[in-house]
Enzyme design. Structure first.
Site, mmCIF file in Angstrom:
data_model
loop_
_atom_site.group_PDB
_atom_site.id
_atom_site.type_symbol
_atom_site.label_atom_id
_atom_site.label_comp_id
_atom_site.label_asym_id
_atom_site.label_seq_id
_atom_site.Cartn_x
_atom_site.Cartn_y
_atom_site.Cartn_z
ATOM 1 N N TYR A 163 0.832 -1.211 0.000
ATOM 2 C CA TYR A 163 0.000 0.000 0.000
ATOM 3 C C TYR A 163 0.863 1.256 0.000
ATOM 4 C CZ TYR A 163 -4.006 2.932 1.555
ATOM 5 O OH TYR A 163 -5.003 3.872 1.670
ATOM 6 N N ARG B 50 -1.277 7.703 -3.941
ATOM 7 C CA ARG B 50 -2.183 6.748 -3.303
ATOM 8 C C ARG B 50 -3.495 7.399 -2.863
ATOM 9 N NH1 ARG B 50 0.165 4.370 2.065
ATOM 10 N NH2 ARG B 50 -0.965 6.086 3.045
ATOM 11 N N ASP B 51 -4.582 6.633 -2.990
ATOM 12 C CA ASP B 51 -5.915 7.087 -2.579
ATOM 13 C C ASP B 51 -6.247 8.445 -3.197
ATOM 14 O OD1 ASP B 51 -6.953 4.974 -1.254
ATOM 15 O OD2 ASP B 51 -6.980 5.902 0.717
#
Length: 489
Positions: A207, A212-213
């Site tokens: 992750y 990211r996100d």
């Protein structure tokens, strides 16, 4: 998941047992030795002084005592199944509590983790969760012990103690945390595997994609969507993980890959500039990691597919089939075992109160079971060769209070769901496991509106407040999850 320091399994368990010394219940640490100098004695016990602070002196074990009793835990009476191994020895679980496993000669099998070395290469065949011991996440054990120290309700404490006996995923959510957590836990699982004589499965969450996100603020990562950080992702993150996995080749490993990333590519490219900026790195990142990890015979990968109220609609599922098929092909010759759903979400496994209608915005898949049934058909139809699933049931045991099924941040009414288990549903051979991927008690995001990572969803009416930053411990949310557990703890 955030870890400020690297903790070996042995160090974590040492912290765990010391937290159960008589003095910790009074707000003081346990002395490091039963032979510490006695400075004071009262009805609670003997007190010493270390680091200019009072500490409780543990009682020395008598020859008749089990080795674990000196650390506040009984000896196992009925089980010899090893659940956890550290330098103190082998630990089992009876009646939901830790117990020490004695060797037949009465001595403890002390295992030095530094001396543990991998054996021959193994190859996973079929469901990687089947017939495995699930590795206990030592950092989560420590977090739960910290939570227990804040409780006074005996019933709640009992429930929390049981939480330490269930496996959950270890999040490699930054380069630093990967460096701190990957190898120590691989080594801890290997030591346990050697002691138990049975394969021990460790589950990691990969992750740290650049950007990211992209559609949220609460869980943005350290790497930005640019060429420099893309190079770091490959050389400092993925390549290092690959190196360690190749070393620890004699034990099974499951990788949960980049939650939310590909689902954002399905639904949010047009509406969110940050997702458009991240598209190249998301797609190339998946191709790169599949090529690296997908050729390792002891590793099984699952790509994230969001949840029922993200990709459940017909048009979203059809588009998802094309996106995921393309991604998997781009990673050849690497292979993907399947997909993971409901990661860090709250959608129930089954919700018979919902159907396709106005309340669900005409979603034909209003729970995770119906979602996976539909996705299995759709992904198989587009030629994806391996379509198996792991469903995150860590927080979906009770239908939460959210007014819209898209609410995702620290939802009130949370309850622990089904326990980690391989092949949990009869008639769904493509469901590899229920598993706890997002650890209950770790926040989804801060409710502080002035914080740089504040996301509006964490300020919504049904989001519990006040809430700390994503990954930090959220005691109130944890306790509510214990109380609402389904099935009960």
């Amino acid at each position: 998941m955030k870890a400020s320091i690297a903790l070996t399994a042995a160090a974590v368990l040492a912290a765990k047992v010391s937290a159960d010394c008589f003095s910790t219940r009074l707000g003081f640490p346990c002395c490091s030795s039963s032979s510490a100098e006695v400075w004071y004695t009262d009805s609670d016990g003997k007190w010493g002084v270390e680091n200019d602070r009072w500490c409780g002196i543990p009682e020395a074990p008598s020859p008749a005592q089990c080795w674990s009793e000196a650390q506040g835990y009984p000896c196992c009476k009925f089980t010899s199944d090893v659940v956890f191994t550290d330098n103190d020895g082998n630990w089992g679980v009876e009646n939901g509590n830790w117990c020490g496993i004695q060797k037949k000669n009465g001595n403890n099998d002390n295992t030095n983790l530094d001396d543990v070395t991998p054996d021959n290469q193994i190859t996973l065949n079929g469901n990687p969760f089947a017939n495995k011991i699930f590795y206990i996440n030592p950092y989560y054990v420590e977090e739960v012990d910290g939570a227990i120290a804040q409780m006074i309700d005996a019933s709640l404490i009992s429930k929390a103690e049981k939480m330490k006996t269930f496996s959950n995923a270890i999040w490699l959510d930054s380069i630093k945390n990967m460096q701190s957590w990957l190898e120590p836990n691989l080594k801890g699982a290997l030591a346990q595997q050697k002691s138990a004589g049975k394969e021990v499965l460790t589950v990691f969450v990969v992750y740290d994609l650049p950007g990211r996100d992209c559609h949220a603020l609460a869980s943005n990562g350290e790497l930005l969507a640019n060429k420099g950080d893309w190079a770091r992702y490959k050389s400092e993150y993925i390549d290092v993980i690959e190196e360690k996995l190749r070393t620890y080749k004699s034990q099974p490993v499951v990788l949960i890959v980049e939650p939310d990333s590909l689902a954002n590519m399905v639904t949010n490219l047009d509406s969110t500039p940050a997702c458009r900026d991240s598209e190249r790195y998301y797609m190339d990142g998946h191709a790169y990691l599949i090529q690296k990890f997908g050729v390792l015979p002891h590793v099984a990968m699952y790509l994230d597919i969001g949840h029922a109220f993200w990709l459940g609609w017909d048009d979203n599922r059809q588009k998802a089939g094309k996106v995921y098929s393309k991604v998997i092909q781009s990673g050849a010759p690497g292979k993907v075992r399947g997909f993971t759903d409901n990661v860090a979400n709250y959608t129930p496994w089954e919700d018979p109160t919902l159907s396709r209608g106005p309340e669900t915005e005409w979603n034909p898949c209003p729970d995770e079971k119906r979602y996976l049934e539909a996705i299995h058909k759709d992904f198989t139809a587009v030629g994806i060769p391996s379509v198996y699933f792991v469903c995150d049931t860590s927080r979906n045991g009770k239908k939460v209070d959210r007014k819209h099924p898209g609410e995702w941040c620290n939802q009130t009414g949370v309850g622990i769901g089904a326990r980690p288990q391989a092949s949990p549903i009869s008639g769904m051979p493509y469901l590899d496991a229920f598993y706890w991927i997002k650890p209950l008690g770790e926040s989804d995001g801060t409710s502080d509106t002035s914080a740089a990572r504040f996301d509006g969803y964490c300020g919504h009416e049904t989001a519990m407040k006040p809430a700390p930053e994503a990954g930090q411990w959220f005691q109130k949310h944890f306790e509510q999850g214990l109380k609402n557990a389904n099935p009960p703890l």
